[in-house]
Motif scaffolding. Sequence first.
Motif, PDB file in Angstrom:
ATOM      1  N   GLY A   1      -3.662  -8.534  -8.384  1.00 47.10           N
ATOM      2  CA  GLY A   1      -2.473  -8.542  -9.234  1.00 47.10           C
ATOM      3  C   GLY A   1      -1.860  -7.157  -9.338  1.00 47.10           C
ATOM      4  O   GLY A   1      -0.639  -6.991  -9.194  1.00 47.10           O
ATOM      5  N   LYS A   2      -2.687  -6.146  -9.576  1.00 49.36           N
ATOM      6  CA  LYS A   2      -2.202  -4.769  -9.649  1.00 49.36           C
ATOM      7  C   LYS A   2      -1.715  -4.292  -8.285  1.00 49.36           C
ATOM      8  O   LYS A   2      -0.702  -3.598  -8.185  1.00 49.36           O
ATOM      9  N   TYR A   3      -2.433  -4.680  -7.232  1.00 49.31           N
ATOM     10  CA  TYR A   3      -2.049  -4.259  -5.882  1.00 49.31           C
ATOM     11  C   TYR A   3      -0.667  -4.792  -5.518  1.00 49.31           C
ATOM     12  O   TYR A   3       0.194  -4.044  -5.043  1.00 49.31           O
ATOM     13  N   ASN A   4      -0.453  -6.058  -5.764  1.00 55.66           N
ATOM     14  CA  ASN A   4       0.804  -6.696  -5.372  1.00 55.66           C
ATOM     15  C   ASN A   4       1.979  -6.274  -6.243  1.00 55.66           C
ATOM     16  O   ASN A   4       3.133  -6.494  -5.878  1.00 55.66           O
TER      17      ASN A   4
ATOM     18  N   PHE B   1       0.837  -1.210   0.000  1.00 58.39           N
ATOM     19  CA  PHE B   1       0.000   0.000   0.000  1.00 58.39           C
ATOM     20  C   PHE B   1       0.863   1.247   0.000  1.00 58.39           C
ATOM     21  O   PHE B   1       0.643   2.179  -0.783  1.00 58.39           O
ATOM     22  N   PHE B   2       1.838   1.292   0.898  1.00 55.02           N
ATOM     23  CA  PHE B   2       2.687   2.479   0.976  1.00 55.02           C
ATOM     24  C   PHE B   2       3.564   2.636  -0.255  1.00 55.02           C
ATOM     25  O   PHE B   2       3.886   3.757  -0.655  1.00 55.02           O
ATOM     26  N   LYS B   3       3.948   1.516  -0.860  1.00 57.95           N
ATOM     27  CA  LYS B   3       4.685   1.594  -2.124  1.00 57.95           C
ATOM     28  C   LYS B   3       3.873   2.329  -3.181  1.00 57.95           C
ATOM     29  O   LYS B   3       4.360   3.227  -3.860  1.00 57.95           O
ATOM     30  N   GLY B   4       2.622   1.903  -3.319  1.00 49.76           N
ATOM     31  CA  GLY B   4       1.777   2.494  -4.355  1.00 49.76           C
ATOM     32  C   GLY B   4       1.317   3.895  -4.024  1.00 49.76           C
ATOM     33  O   GLY B   4       1.216   4.751  -4.914  1.00 49.76           O
ATOM     34  N   ALA B   5       1.008   4.162  -2.746  1.00 49.87           N
ATOM     35  CA  ALA B   5       0.420   5.447  -2.357  1.00 49.87           C
ATOM     36  C   ALA B   5       1.454   6.521  -2.052  1.00 49.87           C
ATOM     37  O   ALA B   5       1.087   7.687  -1.884  1.00 49.87           O
TER      38      ALA B   5
ATOM     39  N   LYS C   1      -4.951   8.506  -9.001  1.00 50.34           N
ATOM     40  CA  LYS C   1      -4.111   7.663  -9.853  1.00 50.34           C
ATOM     41  C   LYS C   1      -3.435   6.547  -9.060  1.00 50.34           C
ATOM     42  O   LYS C   1      -3.386   5.401  -9.504  1.00 50.34           O
ATOM     43  N   VAL C   2      -2.929   6.883  -7.863  1.00 55.12           N
ATOM     44  CA  VAL C   2      -2.262   5.839  -7.084  1.00 55.12           C
ATOM     45  C   VAL C   2      -3.281   4.841  -6.541  1.00 55.12           C
ATOM     46  O   VAL C   2      -2.972   3.652  -6.372  1.00 55.12           O
ATOM     47  N   THR C   3      -4.495   5.288  -6.254  1.00 53.74           N
ATOM     48  CA  THR C   3      -5.541   4.375  -5.785  1.00 53.74           C
ATOM     49  C   THR C   3      -5.914   3.380  -6.880  1.00 53.74           C
ATOM     50  O   THR C   3      -6.080   2.183  -6.617  1.00 53.74           O
ATOM     51  N   GLU C   4      -6.019   3.862  -8.104  1.00 58.32           N
ATOM     52  CA  GLU C   4      -6.292   2.966  -9.234  1.00 58.32           C
ATOM     53  C   GLU C   4      -5.115   2.025  -9.455  1.00 58.32           C
ATOM     54  O   GLU C   4      -5.300   0.848  -9.776  1.00 58.32           O
ATOM     55  N   ARG C   5      -3.898   2.531  -9.243  1.00 60.37           N
ATOM     56  CA  ARG C   5      -2.711   1.701  -9.416  1.00 60.37           C
ATOM     57  C   ARG C   5      -2.660   0.592  -8.372  1.00 60.37           C
ATOM     58  O   ARG C   5      -2.070  -0.467  -8.600  1.00 60.37           O
ATOM     59  N   LEU C   6      -3.307   0.813  -7.235  1.00 63.17           N
ATOM     60  CA  LEU C   6      -3.364  -0.196  -6.183  1.00 63.17           C
ATOM     61  C   LEU C   6      -4.468  -1.223  -6.415  1.00 63.17           C
ATOM     62  O   LEU C   6      -4.724  -2.057  -5.545  1.00 63.17           O
TER      63      LEU C   6
END
Length: 449
Positions: free
Chosen positions: A422-425, A267-271, A293-298
């Motif tokens: 998959g996107k989250y990880n 989560f912190f990586k993406g956000a 954008k980062v929420t969608e990326r997660l």
Amino acid sequence: MSANSASTTETTEPKSSGFRIPKVPFWAQIVAGLVLGVVLGWITRSYDVAWLYTTLDKIGHIFVQLLKLAVAPLVFFAILVSITNLRKVNNAARLATRTLLWFMITSLIAVAIGLAIGLITNPGSGTGLTPKDGLKPEHAGSWLDFLTGIVPTDVITPFTELNVLQIVFMAAVAGIAALKLGEKAQPILTLSESILELLQKALWWVIRLAPLGTVGLIGYAIADYGWDLIGKYATFTADVYVGCALVLFGVYPLLLATVAKVSPIQFFKGAWPAIQLAFVSRSSVGTMPVTQKVTERLGVPKEYASFAVPFGATTKMDGCAAIYPSLAAIFIAQIFDVQLGVGDYVLIAFVSVIGSAATAGLTGATVMLTLTLSTLGLPLEGVGLLMAIDPILDMMRTATNVAGQALVPVIVSAREKILDLGKYNSASASPVDEIEVADEEPVRVPVAA
């Protein structure tokens, strides 16, 4: 020419054999801006450099003004489009209800942490400050103003006076009306989506200036307030930062691991790009395009993220509306020698959960603080005691706000089984400038046969 040659090919930048300046990651630019701002602020205050003081003030002021310039139309069209996007999501009403519920749950946890820290540390004791040091604010928040101020008297004034709560109200009414009209409203929706994309593109350009804005904002804060002033508020400042850190790096990871059952580190990586920008800009609304954008990326579905993030940017304020007012109320009560009871602490929690929309994602939380003080019957002059230190506190508060605005959609999506694991990880801490590129389709040109 072969068949493969006849297919489309991606355009590439021409290669140059000369020396090229290496591209500096956005996070490194922010850190450099912070360091340079501190150094320039120290020089300005130590050697009384008037022209540098003015320059830092203007740079920071212009950056904040550019962010505010986009706030009114961005909020209106983001809320309008987000409400209409819910029609594309299954169980939209359920998702909206769950989102609001988790906003309230996390706010309650945050305000409880703020109260606990305040009661343990007694931030108002030993500061040397007296009620005479306070200054009553020109504008104070009250429940009557809050409730009656939701509905605007006209459609122009909320935009000119930047009354975000009224803008949200009008956007919500327009969005619901568009849903009821159905196909007849499609031209308006198409136009609204285009305007929203235009505003977000323009705001991206402002966001790119964040490192320069950081130099001005931090430098001016150090030059104007100095370390001596910070020393008077040392316990209170530490309380706010510790409280926000406990929520940000304690409560949020715990909820991700136990409720959403996903990796907090991912989560912190993406956000992280949104969190670091929030720290610098001190504006939840200004950070909103990056947050979305980062929420969608997660892995949060775009249709749901486009509702939850704008909604959160105007109502989800764990830092500004939960931790800060609870600590500030205790601090001010101790300065003015007012005893708070259990009922007062319950009122603080109530105001934090229900009145958080009053902060509306803008820099600072003065309206929320005055709302809390007036509810408790505490002197509003106490607001003046905290105004000087507010910019330094607001950085950590806003970072916590934005992290929470990304957290809740992830939790709700995970609970509703719509999170793309998959996107989250695979989410990475890529800089802000790479997020925009990653979301764009490659430019292709046809090759003649």
